[in-house]
Design an enzyme around this catalytic site. Structure first.
Site, PDB file in Angstrom:
ATOM      1  N   ASP A 428      -8.407   9.471   1.833  1.00 29.97           N
ATOM      2  CA  ASP A 428      -8.633   7.693   2.751  1.00 29.97           C
ATOM      3  C   ASP A 428      -7.310   8.180   3.338  1.00 29.97           C
ATOM      4  O   ASP A 428      -6.475   9.378   3.577  1.00 29.97           O
ATOM      5  CB  ASP A 428      -9.065   6.989   1.505  1.00 29.97           C
ATOM      6  CG  ASP A 428      -8.226   5.527   1.550  1.00 29.97           C
ATOM      7  OD1 ASP A 428      -8.591   5.242   3.309  1.00 29.97           O
ATOM      8  OD2 ASP A 428      -7.685   4.859   0.621  1.00 29.97           O
ATOM      9  N   GLU A 431      -5.137   7.085   8.787  1.00 30.13           N
ATOM     10  CA  GLU A 431      -4.985   7.447  10.097  1.00 30.13           C
ATOM     11  C   GLU A 431      -3.445   7.987  11.066  1.00 30.13           C
ATOM     12  O   GLU A 431      -3.882   7.807  12.310  1.00 30.13           O
ATOM     13  CB  GLU A 431      -4.707   5.420  10.295  1.00 30.13           C
ATOM     14  CG  GLU A 431      -5.928   5.051   9.962  1.00 30.13           C
ATOM     15  CD  GLU A 431      -6.701   5.059   7.894  1.00 30.13           C
ATOM     16  OE1 GLU A 431      -5.818   5.192   7.222  1.00 30.13           O
ATOM     17  OE2 GLU A 431      -7.844   4.854   8.167  1.00 30.13           O
ATOM     18  N   ASP A 510     -12.225  -0.852   4.904  1.00 29.49           N
ATOM     19  CA  ASP A 510     -12.710  -2.151   4.174  1.00 29.49           C
ATOM     20  C   ASP A 510     -13.505  -3.284   4.800  1.00 29.49           C
ATOM     21  O   ASP A 510     -12.300  -4.130   5.343  1.00 29.49           O
ATOM     22  CB  ASP A 510     -10.870  -2.443   4.169  1.00 29.49           C
ATOM     23  CG  ASP A 510     -10.178  -1.410   2.799  1.00 29.49           C
ATOM     24  OD1 ASP A 510     -10.852  -0.213   2.643  1.00 29.49           O
ATOM     25  OD2 ASP A 510      -8.877  -1.135   3.008  1.00 29.49           O
TER      26      ASP A 510
HETATM   27  O1  MIG Z   1      -4.878   0.628   0.638  1.00 30.42           O
HETATM   28  O2  MIG Z   1      -7.440   3.868  -2.283  1.00 30.42           O
HETATM   29  O3  MIG Z   1     -10.565   1.762   2.446  1.00 30.42           O
HETATM   30  O4  MIG Z   1     -11.884   2.320   0.074  1.00 30.42           O
HETATM   31  O5  MIG Z   1     -10.670   2.057  -2.559  1.00 30.42           O
HETATM   32  C1  MIG Z   1      -6.011   0.656   0.046  1.00 30.42           C
HETATM   33  C2  MIG Z   1      -7.580   2.295  -2.337  1.00 30.42           C
HETATM   34  C3  MIG Z   1      -6.275   1.645  -0.612  1.00 30.42           C
HETATM   35  C4  MIG Z   1      -8.445   1.855   1.062  1.00 30.42           C
HETATM   36  C5  MIG Z   1     -10.119   2.180   1.004  1.00 30.42           C
HETATM   37  C6  MIG Z   1     -10.349   1.850   0.007  1.00 30.42           C
HETATM   38  C7  MIG Z   1      -9.797   2.515  -1.038  1.00 30.42           C
HETATM   39  C8  MIG Z   1      -8.620   1.722  -1.577  1.00 30.42           C
HETATM   40  N1  MIG Z   1      -8.044   2.316  -0.420  1.00 30.42           N
END
Ligand code: MIG
Length: 838
Positions: A428, A431, A510
């Site tokens: 995750d 980016e 999200d």
């Molecule tokens: O800033 O890991 O898109 O699926 O549950 C949030 C926590 C960070 C973003 C992801 C989301 C995940 C969440 N993450």
């Protein structure tokens, strides 16, 4: 205070200049120069040279080189300053970039260029305008007349003619309608929590699109990793354009004419999605976060107790100690390895999140930080110090994923999790997301490129930003392969770039628990599939917020027919598991999840095709039915919400899923069957329009004629061996066929030939249908001993016979408009003849 005399003089000059129009224009030019530097434009061809594989043209100070990689793939490169840029790519495979075919030089008074077996490429002598046609003279892509390529220092933009009847698809999961016409998109990977239908940019950057005009499709891959922009007629009517803030003009044109061929060529160029492990096609349960071991076990028990077929449970960031990647919080998860083992006995796989930001913890015994520092693996500031940015662990450092050695080091961090049996990994925040106003690293952050195929050099963050996430999951994928060479890795990534499908599957980030977001999943997943990302999903039930009961039910129904079926939600939202709204809703949801498990042989066969050809699992209508409309425009433009799940199933949710009003479904010419009732619902040479009255029990699904779908008995997980026969659902009609692919679902033995294939066919004549079941091909031994054949289109009893055997009675099932029969499967080919009772 006195102004500097020179400044006064200049200012007076400006005043004078502003007195007339010419002066104003000059002033404009000065300002333009100040902000952009010199503006270069291509002019007439000053020189040209035929190459064995293409043509090289000089136009003023620019060099244009167009070469044929294949007869249907050309690459166009332009260097504004007498030389071509570095020939390197994060996306295009070296094997493809080195491919070449000889061309036939073809120049005349108007242009210089060449032909291949399929294409005619010309550079216009007076303007250097590039025009690519098929050999019948149809223009596939052309520089817009009067709109030469523009250079402004490092940035540039290319303008193309945009015919009124051309439609554009791709660019990954950019939001908005399926067709990209009239829209403009910026490619800059962005943590876009709460994105809506008009938000741009979002998480991924995939600079590939299809141009579909009538029966002809062409793919364009613009291989530029800098912040870029695509505009499809929004800025200028009749013109589409693309450009970037830096990098090289380097793009590929992939000729069809059919879109499927373009997609397989794109897979040839950038790679296909490797075959995922079978469990990844099961139902997956997630939330941010299942915070304790006890809660994870409770979810697992409840899924089994309620008989919700399921395969995976996700651990989001809270399983870690203070959000530090590659740690486990011993308070919350006191028996982590034991928990993994126990869940395995219940046939559950665990996927853990492992974000790329490493906690900045000097001298604290945190191994990922210590070993990363020791190996000089972290991104630096311009002054050479380590870049530190705030993310979940607090101050964090970021691996330099553009170095091969750093990726190798990153891969080793997975050693413990892999040996403990964690089945998949979730990358995750790549980016990369940083908790600062710009949401990411400063643009002047230098990145070290130290990489086979690239010059070893330092690149700015603007060049690397959009590939950072892809190189992160590449490091994960390649690391997992090293740690467990015969296991299929499962990596889920949020950010990526073109070609990233080789390393990870993806989800749309999200989204929100709203009806509109449910609706948006279809164009997003379709466009991802058209951009190489054939195995993807959207958070089922929506991430931000809490879905109402009917919304969650509709979402679970739809996700049954999407490549990844993962229920996930944000922290602080209400529970979102299938059972939360009482037994009636749960039963409805369970029925759909069960159907997905029955359809696994069909889904997995489609996935195997994806891994060879790049064809997506969910498909827009035009991919399978390019000639459905009289002028061959994509039928998708008219229908909105319909899509195909694999080649043969048409899923038709309401265009506005919360509306209770009847709606129309359009089915391409031919016969169609209702998947649920078995009834024939459409036939003929024209598009059929069916009126559907929405009811919460049913998501309409139709089967095209001439389809044979393999299905299996229900199991509670993919690890369970199905008990009973393999079933073939036979829907007679034109060009009747089907196929089945099976392997162990886990290892990479299939790459060494350990798999099984079967081909099926059928033929209808009068009141009988001949069903051909092909022999088992390959070494893998499947689980069934018998095959049940269900032949649709029968409302009464029938007899069936195998070659040289006496006819027997088939079982009539008029309620589903079918007859049933069962034969032993000894692996040999067989033909069965089914005849309706007179
Ligand atoms: O800033 O890991 O898109 O699926 O549950 C949030 C926590 C960070 C973003 C992801 C989301 C995940 C969440 N993450």
């Amino acid at each position: 205070m006195n102004a500097h005399p020179a400044a006064i003089k200049t200012s007076l000059e400006y005043q004078e200049m502003c007195n007339d129009l010419r002066g104003m224009l000059l002033l404009f030019a000065i300002f333009t120069n100040l902000s952009f530097g010199s503006v270069a434009k291509l002019g007439a061809v000053s020189n040209s040279k035929a190459l064995p594989t293409g043509v090289r043209v000089t136009s003023g100070s620019a060099i244009i080189e167009i070469t044929a990689l294949r007869d249907d793939v050309v690459r166009i490169r332009i260097g504004p300053n007498r030389q071509l840029p570095e020939d390197a790519s994060w996306a295009a495979l070296p094997s493809a970039r080195q491919a070449k075919v000889n061309v036939t030089a073809a120049s005349d008074s108007s242009g210089v260029g060449f032909t291949t077996k399929f294409l005619r490429v010309q550079v216009e002598r007076t303007t250097s305008r590039i025009v690519v046609k098929d050999l019948q003279g149809n223009i596939l892509q052309e520089d817009a007349p009067g709109w030469p390529v523009e250079f402004h220092d490092a940035s540039f933009r290319i303008y193309k003619t945009m015919p009124d009847d051309e439609h554009y698809f791709g660019l990954g999961d950019k939001v908005g309608p399926l067709d990209r016409r009239q829209q403009s998109f910026t490619l800059w990977n962005t943590d876009a929590f709460g994105f809506q239908e008009s938000t741009d940019p979002i998480y991924k950057s995939i600079p590939f699109f299809l141009a579909v005009r009538g029966a002809r499709a062409t793919g364009i891959f613009f291989d530029d990793t800098w912040r870029s922009n695509f505009d499809f007629g929004k800025g200028h009517h009749g013109i589409y354009s693309y450009g970037a803030e830096g990098g090289a003009i380097d793009y590929y044109l992939l000729y069809g004419p059919d879109a499927k061929h373009v997609l397989s060529s794109y897979a040839w160029l950038t790679g296909a999605t490797p075959l995922p492990p079978l469990w990844a096609f099961g139902y997956q349960q997630s939330r941010y976060s299942y915070e304790t071991e006890a809660r994870v076990r409770e979810i697992a028990d409840k899924l089994r107790a309620d008989k919700i077929p399921s395969d995976a449970i996700y651990l989001d960031i809270d399983y870690q100690q203070n959000n530090r990647p590659f740690t486990v919080d011993p308070q919350k998860f006191p028996h982590f390895p034991q928990m993994l083992e126990d869940l395995k006995k219940q046939d559950f796989r665990i996927v853990t999140i492992t974000d790329l930001h490493i906690a900045h913890l000097p001298n604290a015994g945190y191994a990922p930080y210590d070993s990363g520092m020791a190996g000089d693996h972290f991104v630096k500031n311009p002054d050479g110090s380590t870049y530190v940015g705030p993310v979940w662990p607090g101050p964090s450092v970021f691996p330099e994923f553009t170095r091969q050695s750093t990726r190798e080091w990153w891969g080793t961090l997975y050693k413990d999790f892999v040996s403990q049996g964690v089945a998949g990994f979730w990358n995750d925040m790549n980016e990369p997301a940083v908790f600062v106003p710009s949401k990411t690293m400063p643009e002047n952050t230098p990145h070290r490129i130290d990489e086979p195929g690239f010059k070893t050099r330092v690149a700015s963050h603007v060049e690397i930003h959009d590939v950072f996430g892809m190189e992160n999951c590449r490091a994960t994928y390649e690391g997992l392969l090293k740690l467990a060479p015969n296991q299929r890795p499962f990596v889920l990534t949020r950010a990526s770039y073109a070609g990233g499908q080789r390393f990870a599957s993806t989800w749309t980030g999200d989204n929100s628990s709203t009806w509109n977001h449910l609706r948006m999943t279809t164009p997003m997943l379709l466009n991802l599939g058209l951009s190489g990302f054939a195995f993807s999903g959207a958070d089922v039930g929506g991430f931000a917020g809490t879905p109402q009961p009917d919304l969650l039910t509709r979402w679970i129904q739809l996700a049954t027919f999407q490549p990844i079926d993962r229920n996930h939600t944000e922290k602080g939202s209400a529970d979102q598991e299938p059972w939360v709204h009482g037994p009636e809703q749960e039963n409805n949801r369970r029925r759909y999840i069960e159907e997905r498990y029955r359809l696994l042989p069909y889904l997995y066969t489609t996935a195997e095709e994806m891994s060879r050809t790049g064809l997506p699992i969910v498909r827009p209508l035009f991919l399978e039915f390019p000639n459905a409309t009289s002028d061959n425009h994509p039928l998708d433009i008219d229908v909105g919400s319909q899509f195909l799940f694999g080649p043969d199933l048409m899923v038709a949710p309401a265009p506005y899923p919360d509306s209770l009003k009847p709606y129309e479904v359009q089915l391409p010419p031919g016969d169609w069957y209702d998947y649920w009732t078995g009834a024939k619902v459409a036939s003929g040479e024209k598009i059929s329009v069916i009126a559907v009255k929405p009811n919460l029990d049913t998501l309409p699904v139709y089967v095209r004629e001439g389809t044979i779908i393999p299905v299996q008995p229900l199991t509670q997980s993919t690890n369970e061996v199905p008990q009973g026969p393999l079933t073939l659902r036979v829907y007679p009609g034109k060009n009747c066929k089907g196929s089945l692919y099976q392997d162990d679902g886990k290892t990479r033995n299939y790459l060494k030939g350990d798999f099984m294939r079967m081909q099926f066919a059928c033929e209808a004549a009068g009141n009988s249908v001949k069903v051909h079941i092909g022999a088992h091909e390959g070494t893998y031994k499947p689980w069934w001993l018998q095959i049940q054949v269900e032949v649709y289109g029968y409302d009464s009893t029938a007899t069936y016979s195998l070659a040289n055997a006496a006819p027997q009675a088939a079982i009539a099932d008029p309620e589903h408009h079918r007859v049933l029969l069962t034969v032993a499967d000894d692996g040999q080919a067989k033909d069965i003849s089914v005849t309706a009772a007179p």
